[in-house]
Design a protein around this motif. Structure first.
Motif, short mmCIF file in Angstrom:
data_model
loop_
_atom_site.label_atom_id
_atom_site.label_comp_id
_atom_site.label_asym_id
_atom_site.label_seq_id
_atom_site.Cartn_x
_atom_site.Cartn_y
_atom_site.Cartn_z
N ILE A 150 0.73 -1.26 -0.01
CA ILE A 150 0.13 0.13 0.05
C ILE A 150 0.69 1.33 0.08
O ILE A 150 0.74 2.25 -0.84
N VAL A 151 1.93 1.09 0.77
CA VAL A 151 2.78 2.36 0.87
C VAL A 151 4.11 2.02 0.32
O VAL A 151 5.13 1.45 0.94
N PRO A 152 4.25 1.96 -1.02
CA PRO A 152 5.73 1.44 -1.37
C PRO A 152 6.90 2.25 -1.00
O PRO A 152 6.84 3.48 -1.30
N PRO A 153 7.82 1.82 -0.30
CA PRO A 153 8.90 2.45 0.08
C PRO A 153 9.54 3.23 -1.20
O PRO A 153 10.35 4.35 -0.75
N THR A 154 9.64 2.92 -2.36
CA THR A 154 10.37 3.43 -3.54
C THR A 154 9.78 4.51 -3.62
O THR A 154 10.25 5.44 -4.34
N ASP A 213 14.85 5.52 1.79
CA ASP A 213 14.69 4.92 0.43
C ASP A 213 15.78 3.79 0.15
O ASP A 213 16.69 3.87 0.17
N PRO A 214 15.02 2.62 -0.12
CA PRO A 214 16.06 1.40 -0.33
C PRO A 214 16.98 1.53 -1.43
O PRO A 214 18.36 0.79 -1.29
N ASN A 215 16.75 2.32 -2.29
CA ASN A 215 17.81 2.60 -3.40
C ASN A 215 18.64 3.62 -3.45
O ASN A 215 19.61 4.03 -4.25
N ALA A 216 18.24 4.56 -2.49
CA ALA A 216 19.23 6.03 -2.29
C ALA A 216 20.72 5.66 -1.83
O ALA A 216 20.74 4.58 -0.94
N LEU A 217 21.27 6.10 -2.35
CA LEU A 217 22.72 6.10 -1.83
C LEU A 217 23.03 7.04 -0.83
O LEU A 217 23.37 8.47 -1.20
N LEU A 218 23.28 6.73 0.36
CA LEU A 218 23.40 7.57 1.63
C LEU A 218 24.95 8.02 1.47
O LEU A 218 25.88 7.48 0.99
N PRO A 246 16.95 -8.88 -11.68
CA PRO A 246 18.10 -8.00 -11.90
C PRO A 246 18.83 -7.69 -10.61
O PRO A 246 18.31 -7.33 -9.74
N PRO A 247 20.21 -7.33 -10.68
CA PRO A 247 21.08 -7.07 -9.62
C PRO A 247 20.64 -5.98 -8.74
O PRO A 247 20.86 -6.24 -7.46
N ASN A 248 19.85 -5.01 -9.08
CA ASN A 248 19.64 -3.97 -8.18
C ASN A 248 18.26 -4.00 -7.52
O ASN A 248 18.08 -3.23 -6.75
N VAL A 249 17.54 -4.74 -8.01
CA VAL A 249 16.28 -5.07 -7.41
C VAL A 249 16.41 -5.73 -5.96
O VAL A 249 17.25 -6.74 -5.62
N PRO A 250 15.84 -5.00 -5.02
CA PRO A 250 16.04 -5.85 -3.63
C PRO A 250 15.21 -6.85 -3.47
O PRO A 250 13.97 -7.01 -3.62
#
Lengths: 380, 356, 354
Positions: free
Chosen positions: B64-68, B82-87, B278-282
């Motif tokens: 319901i609340v997608p993190p991306t 954000d799971p894909n954000a590079l901190l 694919p490699p970047n998908v969590p």
């Protein structure tokens, strides 16, 4: 009287399962003199099978739990014996014949493998190669017609010792050495052509044949006590009669002591010297078979004897006992039979209930757990 | 059943309808109570049940609340980052240390690219769970249906026998291959991606259900009560649904529940080998694969996705084990009777083994 | 005699043995189990026929043929004058309404997942297409007639006692008001006390509803109480047929005598007796030529081993049938004569001497 071969004192066994505690045996006491056949009769769930399994401690614990009591076999209290010693008693001390001849034999082995294993265990114990209760002198002499001396029965040590025991180690006994013994035992249970039978697998045999082999296996250990738990109930009537006849002949020949469990009053009448009647985990009556059948002194025994149907439709309805067996997890107070009993008075529901005791004016040794056992004769 | 309340409006009829609804509610309530009692009696099932509920609810919330989409201005986010954000990575000299051990800021630490591991593990949950359910569910439906056919219509000399034989032989061919190897081969030939790897597992997964279902059907269909139903005049298809399906449902559901975890492991394995998502998908397997070389250097990057797989599989296994008790009216009754010592008039439960 | 309600004529049922693949390829002649061999038997309206025999005698197969749960290999099965031997589908379901069966195993024959009303109402639902609530009401009304409380409709089978389950089974059979009820070992799983209750109920129900029964059992006492006529079966054939008192009190066939002698009576003093019948029940795959009881019969003569005795009316008797060459000579042999007081020698030679 001399000390009996088996003495059960106040044995109580519970089953603890999810739905509660079931009192399968409540304060059961009985004695089995050497050379006697004692029958135990009762309906489904009366605890007779539990009794049969509790004596050699074959109950699964848990769910079963032996609450109290004493089981003295040849002077040993089996209930206080350490667990590892129990296998030393089983087989050559106490042997069993079970109800299902199909499940009791291992389908993966030939008759010879199974029979010779039993003979091997006994021989190794006799020669002192393996520890264990060795057969008493009380039975198994084919020519012997007299009862055994109780002193001999009890004198045997649990573990053999001394020079005889050590002598046995000189030669290890193998199964193949017992072919002749195995054949002897098959002949003993009246199997024609034993050489062929010995090499067959259990599924190739009929039910009656399998049960004979079970008996042969049990006897080949020369047990002091044979416990037969409904040994013929799964057999056809004519085959049952054949097996019973065989057992009767063996009793005469071998004079072994037997605890014979059955739901069938007729079978017990044929086999037993003494009979115990069980109801809802209680032993309600005990005595010589003639006395119990002809002058029952517990109303339940009377009802059980009466309800064996033996009449035609035209003779009116069958006498039947109303009500049903109480739930073993919620036994009524006092005498377990009082809710169904025609003689019940207020005293019957008082705790503790009546105990087995000898009443005046009856044969010694005939006991009933009823306050009004003299009035039983007057019941219809 | 309540949907059928389309009858005439006479008072007596209404009353009957009402009493029916009431009975239905009562049944539902006693069913829930039974479930509760079984759960209370088996603490491990309770743990499994609670975990599965928790996992499923989290997954639903994450859908319901997608993190991306936190970047798209969602007011709340269920993942801390954000799971894909590079901190931004702390640097010492001209070396940056992106992979940080677990801390209060990052409970599961961060990976070498500086992404928050907890956020990624959470994000992967709906995908992994959906794949587990989808594949196991599809296999249950197809394999179950085929097994039902193969088990029930196998009277010699009929068309059914030929069909059953064909089904079983094809199943045997599939079973002859190690399913993981077969799945890998199919996935490899289909090319990298989420969908190809799902198809690969689907293709190899159903034969187990055929075998299981057929075995159960064969056992049930020779039960005396099936013959009794036949003698009572019940039609064959009705016997199939009313008696056979009902009695084989329990082992199937139990197996399915445990299987969800197994599928997850296989899917992660395919990802781990590098031919899955694919490699970047969590995705848990993917995450383990990406950093498996660094297990000894920054273990948290690998351990936490692994732990996620472990906990999920464990939860479903525990629940599956307990389902046996929940689904069987015999043990359900026995357990609920243990709680309240009341029973019906004819309740004569004899102790196991006390049958003299 | 009046018109029969159900009848089998010259009926035979063979069951194929599962064959090894090789034998199938080689097209070897198939071995079969000869469960029932050319048997004829009729059940009249309102009558109870007892079918007594041991395992492998074919009594259950014959009963199932009457109910058309089996299809006969040859011969005919008739019901109400109509040939139902090879009916299928809905035509067969029409017969199911009139013939119902009570099974032996009161545990196994009740689906453990269904409630009492669903089980008992199964034939109602299947054959009369009633709604669920109607079925439930009908079942609640039916349970008291078999001696169960109407309130137990929502219980599961495991919550009933053994006798209770058998009553459920009986209620299920009676729910569609059949004309013939086949009772397949209805009391053999029950204790004596409960057995008496069920038998009483069976007889009472028969009087009330005018049912016909085919009682299949190995229990002599049950047959004695319920049956009007008795057929004794051995190895797929009827050995003896006649009125219940005739057969049980003056049995003609040696097997009937052996069977009656084998019943353990609850009278002390039988410890001394020895049963004089020996040997095993022969194989059903390769039944012996001649009389099937010849191998165990204490009265066997050479003729028995070669020539099969047919079911016939013995000389000087009425309404009795027996399949034995020596029936007339052995009229005076009582079952008790088969219990020798002295130990029998295993070979049975002492028996043969008489």
């Amino acid at each position: 009287m001399a000390e009996p071969l088996l003495e059960v004192k106040g044995l109580s066994v519970d089953y603890e399962v999810g739905a509660g505690t079931f009192h399968a045996l409540s304060d059961v006491s009985l004695e089995l003199p050497a050379g006697h056949v004692v029958g135990i009769v009762g309906e489904t769930g009366c605890g007779k099978s539990t009794l049969a399994h509790a004596i050699p401690r074959l109950l699964r614990e848990p769910p079963a739990r032996i609450r109290s009591g004493e089981v003295r076999f040849r002077g040993m209290d089996l209930l206080t014996l350490p667990k590892w010693k129990l296998p030393l008693v089983r087989g050559t001390g106490i042997s069993m014949v079970f109800q299902e001849p199909i499940n009791s034999l291992n389908p993966a082995f030939r008759v010879f493998d199974q029979l010779s294993e039993a003979v091997r265990i006994r021989k190794r114990r006799e020669t002192g190669q393996a520890p264990g209760v060795v057969p008493g002198t009380e039975g198994f002499d084919y020519s012997k017609r007299e009862g055994p001396k109780p002193a001999d029965v009890l004198a045997r040590p649990l573990l053999p010792s001394g020079p005889e025991a050590r002598k046995g180690f000189s030669r290890v006994l193998h199964r193949e050495d017992f072919r002749e013994d195995a054949l002897d035992y098959l002949r003993l249970v009246r199997i024609n052509d034993p050489e062929t039978i010995l090499d067959l697998y259990p599924h190739e045999l009929s039910g009656g044949m399998r049960q004979r082999i079970m008996i042969a296996m049990a006897l080949s250990e020369k047990p002091s006590l044979l416990i037969a738990d409904e040994p013929t109930s799964a057999l056809d009537i004519t085959i049952q009669a054949q097996v019973l006849t065989l057992m009767k002949e063996l009793i005469e020949e071998i004079r072994t002591s037997i605890l014979f469990i059955s739901h069938d009053l007729g079978v017990i009448a044929e086999m037993a010297d003494d009979v115990g009647v069980m109801y809802a985990g209680h032993l309600v009556e005990y005595g010589p078979v003639n006395d119990v059948y002809e002058h029952p002194r517990h109303p339940y025994t009377k009802a059980l004897l009466r309800s064996a149907p033996n009449q035609y439709k035209a003779d009116g309805p069958l006498p039947s006992l109303s009500g049903s067996v109480p739930n073993l997890s919620r036994l009524p107070s006092g005498c377990p039979f009082h809710p169904r009993c025609p003689l019940a008075k207020p005293v019957c529901s008082d705790d503790p209930g009546p105990v087995l005791e000898v009443q005046k004016g009856t044969a010694v040794g005939h006991v009933a757990a009823c306050y009004f056992s003299e009035e039983v004769a007057g019941l219809p | 059943m309540t949907a059928r309340s389309e009858s005439t409006g006479s008072g007596a009829d209404l009353n009957r309808q009402l009493s029916r609804v009431r009975a239905w509610i009562g049944q539902l309530r006693s069913g829930t109570r039974g479930l509760y009692k079984v759960l209370r009696a088996n603490p491990l099932t309770l743990v499994g049940f609670a975990l599965v509920v928790l996992i499923t609810l989290t997954a639903v919330a994450l859908v319901i609340v997608p993190p991306t989409s936190a970047a798209f201005g969602y007011p709340i986010s269920l993942t801390p980052y954000d799971p894909n954000a590079l901190l931004p990575c702390p640097t010492v000299g001209n070396q940056s240390f992106c992979a940080q051990p677990p801390s209060l800021e990052h409970f599961f630490g961060t990976d070498r690219a500086g992404r928050d591991v907890l956020s990624r593990v959470l994000t992967a949950l709906p995908l992994d769970l959906a794949i587990g359910f989808l594949i196991a569910g599809f296999a249950l439906l197809t394999g179950g249906a085929l097994g039902l056919i193969a088990g029930f219509w196998d009277r010699p000399g009929t068309l059914g026998a030929a069909v059953s034989l064909a089904i079983m032989r094809v199943t045997d061919v599939f079973l002859a291959f190690p399913s993981l190897v077969l799945a890998l081969a199919i996935a490899a030939s289909l090319g990298r991606g989420t969908i190809p790897s799902i198809i690969a597992i689907l293709l190899t997964w159903w034969p187990y259900y055929v075998r299981l279902t057929r075995g159960e059907v064969l056992a049930v269909k020779h039960q005396p009560y099936v013959t009794a139903a036949r003698a009572a005049g019940v039609a064959e298809w009705r016997i199939l649904f009313r008696h056979v399906l009902r009695n084989i449902a329990e082992p199937l559901v139990v197996y399915f529940t445990m299987d969800v975890g197994t599928v997850l492991v296989v899917f992660s394995t395919i990802s781990f080998i590098g031919i899955g998502v694919p490699p970047n998908v969590p995705e848990w397997g993917n995450m383990i694969q990406a950093y498996s070389d660094y297990l000894l250097i920054f273990p948290w990057v690998v351990v936490f996705p692994g732990l996620a797989i472990f906990v999920t599989v464990l939860a479903f296994s525990l629940l599956g084990d307990g389902l046996r008790d929940i689904l069987d009216p015999r043990s359900r009754r026995a357990l609920s009777q243990a709680e309240t010592a009341t029973s019906g008039p004819a309740a004569t439960v004899t102790a196991a083994g006390a049958s003299g | 005699m009046t018109e029969a309600l159900a009848e089998v004529r010259d009926v035979t049922k063979h069951f194929p043995l599962t064959q090894p693949l090789l034998a199938m390829v080689q097209r070897k002649s198939k071995d079969v189990i000869h469960a029932v061999e050319r048997v004829s038997l009729a059940v009249g309206p309102g009558e109870t026929v007892g079918l007594i025999g041991e395992s492998g005698s074919g009594k259950t197969t014959l009963g199932w043929l009457f109910a058309r749960l089996h299809e006969p290999t040859s011969g005919t099965v008739e019901f109400g004058g109509r040939d139902i031997s090879h009916l299928e589908g809905s035509a067969l379901r029409g017969i199911r309404r009139r013939v119902q069966i009570v099974f032996q195993d009161p545990v196994g024959s009740l689906d453990p997942r269904l409630r009492a009303w669903q089980i008992v109402g199964e034939p109602l639902q299947a054959l009369e297409r009633l709604r669920r609530s109607e079925v439930r009401d009908r079942v609640a009304a039916l349970l008291p007639t078999v001696g169960l409380p109407a309130g137990s409709v929502d219980q599961y089978p495991h919550e009933f006692s053994g006798g209770g389950r058998q009553r459920l089974s009986l209620a299920r059979a009676l729910s569609v008001r059949p004309e013939l009820v086949i009772l397949d070992e209805p009391t053999s799983a029950l204790d004596v006390a409960v057995q008496a209750q069920i038998l009483n109920r069976l007889v009472a129900l028969q009087r009330e509803l005018g049912l016909s029964y085919l009682l299949i059992t190995h229990n002599v006492a049950a047959v004695r109480y319920v049956a009007d006529r008795v057929a004794v079966m051995y190895l797929g054939k009827i050995a003896e047929l006649g009125g219940v008192r005739d057969v049980l009190e003056r049995p003609l066939h040696p097997y009937t005598k052996a069977l009656l002698a084998a019943v353990p009576a609850p009278e002390p003093g039988r410890r001394k007796t020895r049963y004089r019948v020996t040997g095993e029940i022969p194989s059903l795959v390769h039944p012996p030529p001649g009389c099937s009881f010849a191998a165990r019969c204490p009265f066997v003569i050479d003729r028995c081993r070669t020539e099969e005795p047919l079911l016939r009316i013995p000389e000087g008797m009425e309404r009795r049938w027996v399949a034995c060459h020596r029936a007339e000579e052995l009229v005076d042999v009582r079952p008790a004569d088969l219990l020798a007081a002295e130990p029998a020698s295993g070979s049975g030679s002492a028996a043969r001497a008489m």
